[in-house]
Structure formats: C-alpha cells, structure tokens
Design a protein around this motif. Structure first.
Motif, mmCIF file in Angstrom:
data_model
loop_
_atom_site.group_PDB
_atom_site.id
_atom_site.type_symbol
_atom_site.label_atom_id
_atom_site.label_comp_id
_atom_site.label_asym_id
_atom_site.label_seq_id
_atom_site.Cartn_x
_atom_site.Cartn_y
_atom_site.Cartn_z
ATOM 1 N N THR A 1 11.226 45.102 39.308
ATOM 2 C CA THR A 1 11.551 46.209 38.235
ATOM 3 C C THR A 1 10.154 46.810 37.619
ATOM 4 O O THR A 1 10.124 47.541 36.833
ATOM 5 N N ASP A 2 8.779 46.472 38.395
ATOM 6 C CA ASP A 2 7.508 46.979 37.937
ATOM 7 C C ASP A 2 6.799 47.351 39.472
ATOM 8 O O ASP A 2 7.126 46.813 40.080
ATOM 9 N N LEU B 1 19.353 49.021 41.520
ATOM 10 C CA LEU B 1 18.401 48.035 40.971
ATOM 11 C C LEU B 1 18.591 48.220 39.416
ATOM 12 O O LEU B 1 18.233 48.945 38.796
ATOM 13 N N THR C 1 15.883 40.339 38.145
ATOM 14 C CA THR C 1 15.250 41.260 38.979
ATOM 15 C C THR C 1 13.806 41.315 38.593
ATOM 16 O O THR C 1 12.807 41.524 39.172
ATOM 17 N N LYS C 2 13.495 41.146 37.170
ATOM 18 C CA LYS C 2 12.182 40.988 36.912
ATOM 19 C C LYS C 2 11.626 39.948 37.425
ATOM 20 O O LYS C 2 10.383 40.065 37.766
ATOM 21 N N LEU D 1 15.220 53.384 36.801
ATOM 22 C CA LEU D 1 16.221 52.159 37.033
ATOM 23 C C LEU D 1 17.598 52.014 36.042
ATOM 24 O O LEU D 1 17.269 52.800 35.170
ATOM 25 N N ALA E 1 9.416 49.106 42.445
ATOM 26 C CA ALA E 1 10.132 49.925 41.380
ATOM 27 C C ALA E 1 9.679 51.249 41.577
ATOM 28 O O ALA E 1 10.717 52.051 41.379
ATOM 29 N N GLN F 1 17.608 46.434 35.792
ATOM 30 C CA GLN F 1 16.508 45.762 34.929
ATOM 31 C C GLN F 1 17.233 44.586 34.352
ATOM 32 O O GLN F 1 17.916 44.668 33.302
#
Length: 260
Positions: free
Chosen positions: A208-209, A196, A202-203, A225, A213, A198
């Motif tokens: 990513t959070d 994964l 992906t956001k 990441l 994540a 960033q």
C-alpha cells in the motif's frame, strides 16, 4: 438505526473476518443498515473491538463468535450455534482469509506456502458454505458473497503470487457452481473482485505504499487505492433483497484496473 429500518432489516447476516479490513467494513455497514450481524473471527479480541465500535455507533451486533474456519469441526460448531440462535442465515459474507504466501513458482514450497494459501483462501470458504447451506435454504432468500480478486483475471509482473492467483481463481469458479446448485432453493451466490484495498493485511505485505502502490494506482482509472468502505457498499447491495435477481455474477471493485 433500529433493526426494523434500513436496507438489511430483518436479515440475519453472518460475516467472517470482522476483526479488520473488508470483513470489518462489511459488518459495520450491515449493522448500520439493520441486519442482525453474527460477527465471526479467529481473533475474538479484534472481533469484539469491531463490535464495540458498532455498538458505539448505535448498531450493536447480534453476537460475536470465534471460529477457526479451516477446522471442519469448529465450522460445524459455529453453524450449530447460529442455528440455535436464529434458525436461518439470510446473508453469508466469506470475508475471512489467511494471509497468502507470495512468491514465484520456483521458490514456493508446497507444504509450507502453497498448500496453506489454498487452505486459507479456498478451503475455509467451502467449509462454511457447506455447513451453512441448510441455514441458507431455511431462509428462502439466502445470499452468499465470496471474494475473488483482480488476480482471478490477471497476474502480476511485480510480485510472485502463483498460490494467490490459484486460490482466487478457484473462488470465482466455485462460486459460479454454488450459484447453480443454490438456484432451486433461491440461494444466490455472487463474488466481489476487489483491487488493492488498504487493509492491515495489504499494509503488512508492503503493497500500500512505495513503488508497488504507485504502479497500481497509476494503472487504475480513478487514481487511488480502495478502502474497505468501497467494497462494503457493493456487499450491501449483493447481500440485500435489492439484488434478488442477481446470482452467479462477479462485480469488480477495483478503480477500473481490469478495464484498462
């Protein structure tokens, strides 16, 4: 750094998906290392923004070109322009892709989700490899980098991704065959399998959070990441003459996810 210096000096490098993410990271790194970068994206504005950033750093791209990589005629137009300008391609980085549709098999519509994901992850790589093959052959030291994924090797218990795993598994298998077919012409084909990373994509997918994540970070051996620069460093080696005896290989850049 001038075009006669650096680890990519005297190489014509075509990089797709330069507008953001991994493609952007690779294009910037290649230009900094002396490559003549042909920057390609379907979004010309974002590609030009990346080009301006590289120029400000003292490493201008050779050209910035728009192309719909899912359109065979547009891909042929693109490679025709590259042929007229350079006569060869030394390094081809197929970083461009269309955001995959996520979901489990029982919810995924074939026409609106599964098929577009395969086109956006597999077909566009095939089309550009095929069209650029004569230019890679003309190089005499052609290097192709395609992008598999950790999901070429493992699925996910947290997100439905039947189309994405199919697409990335296909990239891995197709690239090995391309390496076989390219060997007699000294065309090397390798894959990078990122974990994964960033990026804007992906956001946007919400990966990513939050809990997802955190779960992925906990599974890595290095506790974080990835970022595009992590992948670009590997692409620099695979795309240069430093890896001249490496083909048909896959390099996992995933913080150790597939090792654990």
């Amino acid at each position: 750094m001038s075009s006669t210096q650096g680890r990519m000096a005297d190489r014509v490098a075509v990089v797709t998906g330069v507008g953001s993410g991994i493609g952007q990271g690779v294009a910037l790194r290649y230009a900094a290392e002396g490559a003549a970068v042909v920057a390609v994206d379907i979004d010309l504005g974002s590609a030009e923004t990346t080009a301006a950033r590289s120029a400000e750093a003292g490493a201008p791209f050779a050209s910035v070109l728009r192309c719909d990589l899912t359109d065979p005629s547009d891909v042929r137009r693109l490679t025709g322009e590259i042929d007229r300008a350079h006569g060869r391609v030394d390094t081809l980085v197929n970083a461009g892709a269309i955001q995959p549709h996520m979901g489990p098999v029982w919810e995924m519509d074939y026409e609106s989700a599964f098929r577009p994901t395969i086109v956006g992850e597999v077909d566009l790589v095939f089309l550009l490899c095929q069209a650029a093959w004569p230019l890679l052959r003309a190089s005499g030291r052609g290097a192709v980098i395609n992008f598999a994924s950790v999901n070429s090797f493992r699925g996910s218990r947290h997100m439905g991704m039947v189309a994405h795993t199919a697409g990335k598994g296909a990239i891995l298998a197709m690239s090995r065959q391309l390496a076989i077919e390219g060997g007699p012409d000294n065309i090397r084909v390798n894959t990078i399998a990122p974990g994964l990373v960033q990026t804007d994509a992906t956001k946007a997918a919400g990966a990513t959070d939050g809990d997802l994540a955190s779960t992925i970070v906990a599974r890595t051996l290095l506790g974080r990441l990835g970022v595009p620069e992590d992948v670009a460093q590997c692409a620099l080696w695979l795309g240069s003459d430093e890896s001249s005896w490496v083909t048909g290989a896959n390099v996992p850049i995933d913080g150790g996810v597939t090792a654990a």
